[in-house]
Design an enzyme around this catalytic site. Structure first.
Site, PDB file in Angstrom:
ATOM      1  N   HIS A  71       0.822  -1.209   0.000  1.00 43.16           N
ATOM      2  CA  HIS A  71       0.000   0.000   0.000  1.00 43.16           C
ATOM      3  C   HIS A  71       0.858   1.262   0.000  1.00 43.16           C
ATOM      4  O   HIS A  71       1.932   1.290   0.570  1.00 43.16           O
ATOM      5  CB  HIS A  71      -0.906   0.032   1.237  1.00 43.16           C
ATOM      6  CG  HIS A  71      -1.848  -1.128   1.298  1.00 43.16           C
ATOM      7  ND1 HIS A  71      -2.995  -1.177   0.543  1.00 43.16           N
ATOM      8  CD2 HIS A  71      -1.800  -2.274   1.996  1.00 43.16           C
ATOM      9  CE1 HIS A  71      -3.618  -2.319   0.784  1.00 43.16           C
ATOM     10  NE2 HIS A  71      -2.915  -3.002   1.663  1.00 43.16           N
ATOM     11  N   THR A 124      14.869  -7.351   5.879  1.00 41.61           N
ATOM     12  CA  THR A 124      14.496  -6.046   5.340  1.00 41.61           C
ATOM     13  C   THR A 124      15.550  -5.492   4.378  1.00 41.61           C
ATOM     14  O   THR A 124      15.373  -4.412   3.829  1.00 41.61           O
ATOM     15  CB  THR A 124      14.292  -5.030   6.478  1.00 41.61           C
ATOM     16  OG1 THR A 124      15.509  -4.925   7.229  1.00 41.61           O
ATOM     17  CG2 THR A 124      13.155  -5.457   7.391  1.00 41.61           C
ATOM     18  N   ARG A 139      20.238  -9.761  10.454  1.00 40.67           N
ATOM     19  CA  ARG A 139      21.588  -9.232  10.226  1.00 40.67           C
ATOM     20  C   ARG A 139      22.529 -10.407  10.020  1.00 40.67           C
ATOM     21  O   ARG A 139      22.216 -11.547  10.366  1.00 40.67           O
ATOM     22  CB  ARG A 139      22.050  -8.370  11.395  1.00 40.67           C
ATOM     23  CG  ARG A 139      22.149  -9.134  12.691  1.00 40.67           C
ATOM     24  CD  ARG A 139      22.584  -8.239  13.854  1.00 40.67           C
ATOM     25  NE  ARG A 139      22.549  -8.961  15.093  1.00 40.67           N
ATOM     26  CZ  ARG A 139      23.465  -9.838  15.509  1.00 40.67           C
ATOM     27  NH1 ARG A 139      24.511 -10.105  14.748  1.00 40.67           N
ATOM     28  NH2 ARG A 139      23.353 -10.459  16.657  1.00 40.67           N
TER      29      ARG A 139
END
Length: 172
Positions: A71, A124, A139
């Site tokens: 979105h 991410t 990580r």
């Protein structure tokens, strides 16, 4: 049996870009444009959105999600629910990648050949080839191979011809 099941899945669910040797569990919710190379394994209850490419020998454990970019949320005058969707980016998961249970991969990322993502991780950022990542957010923990000769052998294996499956022998 697997070949028949995969034929039915490819035909009925219109997943023509999933190789016959790949296994996608019937409980998983997979976009119709999934590209899965040879011997990919997708476990139970996975959620894979559009524009995802899985390289050969890649394994996704149960409940792995490849999500996000859903979105537009930058206009303060429009509720997110009504804001529309941005252009979608391709997510590329390389060859011989292992993604642990309940991991979340944000869409539009690249996970390099031979990488390992730990269970429950939230990825991410792009994950370089042959690295082990885990955590929230994920990580780097370490390199997958410590010996440069092992890394070179792995590079040759993933770039080489398709291997015939064989069951691993029990370790003693």
């Amino acid at each position: 049996m697997r070949i028949v099941r995969n034929f039915v899945m490819r035909t009925l669910k219109r997943r023509s870009k999933v190789q016959p040797s790949a296994f996608v569990h019937v409980s998983s919710h997979i976009a119709k444009d999934l590209v899965a190379e040879e011997y990919v394994f997708v476990g139970k209850n996975c959620e894979i959105g559009p524009q995802v490419r899985l390289g050969r020998y890649t394994m996704l454990a149960s409940a792995v999600s490849i999500i996000g970019q859903d979105h537009v949320h930058s206009d303060p005058n429009v509720p997110i629910q009504f804001s529309g969707r941005p252009a979608q980016s391709e997510t590329v998961i390389g060859r011989d990648v292992w993604i642990g249970r309940n991991a979340i991969i944000m869409r539009g990322l690249i996970i390099g050949d031979g990488a390992i993502v730990g269970a429950g991780s939230v990825v991410t950022r792009n994950v370089p080839a042959r690295e082990v990542w885990a955590g929230v957010p994920a990580r780097k923990l370490r390199d997958r191979f410590m010996d440069p000769a092992d890394e070179a052998a792995h590079r040759a294996m993933v770039a080489g011809p398709i291997l015939e499956p064989r069951f691993a022998q029990p370790q003693t």
